[in-house]
Design a protein around this motif. Sequence first.
Motif, PDB file in Angstrom:
ATOM      1  N   ASN A  43       0.814  -1.220   0.000  1.00 30.09           N
ATOM      2  CA  ASN A  43       0.000   0.000   0.000  1.00 30.09           C
ATOM      3  C   ASN A  43       0.851   1.276   0.000  1.00 30.09           C
ATOM      4  OD1 ASN A  43      -2.490  -1.535   0.225  1.00 30.09           O
ATOM      5  ND2 ASN A  43      -1.911  -1.888   2.368  1.00 30.09           N
TER       6      ASN A  43
ATOM      7  N   THR B  56       2.365   4.969  -0.897  1.00 32.77           N
ATOM      8  CA  THR B  56       1.836   6.270  -1.294  1.00 32.77           C
ATOM      9  C   THR B  56       2.756   6.869  -2.352  1.00 32.77           C
ATOM     10  OG1 THR B  56       3.102   7.511   0.356  1.00 32.77           O
ATOM     11  CG2 THR B  56       0.947   6.622   1.041  1.00 32.77           C
ATOM     12  N   TYR B  57       2.278   7.899  -3.009  1.00 33.07           N
ATOM     13  CA  TYR B  57       3.075   8.567  -4.034  1.00 33.07           C
ATOM     14  C   TYR B  57       4.362   9.125  -3.429  1.00 33.07           C
ATOM     15  CZ  TYR B  57       4.375  11.904  -7.697  1.00 33.07           C
ATOM     16  OH  TYR B  57       5.046  12.600  -8.668  1.00 33.07           O
ATOM     17  N   LYS B  58       4.261   9.728  -2.249  1.00 31.02           N
ATOM     18  CA  LYS B  58       5.442  10.311  -1.608  1.00 31.02           C
ATOM     19  C   LYS B  58       6.474   9.238  -1.288  1.00 31.02           C
ATOM     20  CE  LYS B  58       3.308  14.436   0.425  1.00 31.02           C
ATOM     21  NZ  LYS B  58       3.014  15.169   1.687  1.00 31.02           N
ATOM     22  N   GLN B  59       6.015   8.052  -0.896  1.00 28.81           N
ATOM     23  CA  GLN B  59       6.950   6.967  -0.593  1.00 28.81           C
ATOM     24  C   GLN B  59       7.615   6.441  -1.861  1.00 28.81           C
ATOM     25  OE1 GLN B  59       4.034   4.533   1.477  1.00 28.81           O
ATOM     26  NE2 GLN B  59       5.063   4.863   3.449  1.00 28.81           N
TER      27      GLN B  59
ATOM     28  N   TYR C 128      -0.882  -1.573  -7.089  1.00 26.27           N
ATOM     29  CA  TYR C 128      -1.526  -0.657  -6.154  1.00 26.27           C
ATOM     30  C   TYR C 128      -1.982   0.584  -6.919  1.00 26.27           C
ATOM     31  CZ  TYR C 128       0.736  -3.582  -2.630  1.00 26.27           C
ATOM     32  OH  TYR C 128       1.141  -4.646  -1.866  1.00 26.27           O
TER      33      TYR C 128
ATOM     34  N   ALA D 168      -2.888   4.190  -7.793  1.00 28.32           N
ATOM     35  CA  ALA D 168      -2.403   5.464  -7.259  1.00 28.32           C
ATOM     36  C   ALA D 168      -3.571   6.324  -6.769  1.00 28.32           C
ATOM     37  CB  ALA D 168      -1.615   6.203  -8.337  1.00 28.32           C
ATOM     38  N   GLU D 169      -3.221   7.352  -6.037  1.00 29.64           N
ATOM     39  CA  GLU D 169      -4.214   8.261  -5.487  1.00 29.64           C
ATOM     40  C   GLU D 169      -5.092   8.852  -6.599  1.00 29.64           C
ATOM     41  OE1 GLU D 169      -0.558   8.278  -2.811  1.00 29.64           O
ATOM     42  OE2 GLU D 169      -1.027   8.096  -4.939  1.00 29.64           O
TER      43      GLU D 169
END
Length: 215
Positions: A77, A79-82, A175, A177-178
């Motif tokens: 899971n 995130t974009y920042k990760q 996964y 993306a947002e």
Amino acid sequence: MRNQLLLLGALLFYSISGAIPNPYPKQVDLPSLNAVIQQKDTATFASGCFWCVEAKFSQLEGVLKVTSGYTGGHLKNPTYKQVLTGSTGHAEACNIVFDPSVISYDELLEAFFLSHDPTQLNRQGNDVGTQYRSAIFYHNNSQKEKAEYYINTLTQQLIYNKPIVTQVNPFTKFYIAEDYHQQYYENNPNQSYCQYVIQPELERFKEIFKDKLKK
């Protein structure tokens, strides 16, 4: 799909009511209907920023849906920042759902290789990092064999003056993306990255594949 179900329901209703004589066996072929519903396949490609990949492949006739996301890494899971840190192992990628009766996987591979530089290691242009690597995530052995054959052929024909570094890996977990990443170019055409990076590449892509674009 909704229209097909409405048609099926209407035919059943009239058949039961006696308005038309037993139309179901003649007018609705359920196996054929199922064949239409199942007529789709999925390709998963990574070739730089997924905003650009999505914008390009969405143009092709036979492509039903393109979803931006992350795959190929070890973090669950993400995130974009990760992913942006390059430490998750994930690549920015797109799931491309397509109708193989309209556009083949081979044609999508052609578009994949012509839409980016497969000789750039862990980057595309100014986007640098493992998250921007060139990779094909195959869903079955047929896709794997075709991807490897395509790479070998391009290599043998000396199409590029540097080695192709595109990875060919099995598809595992994708996964999504947002939400704000989905249809990013379409929703943000005036954003600077869209104007100065995506738009020129998209115009070149459309010129190359002008005979395969959606009408």
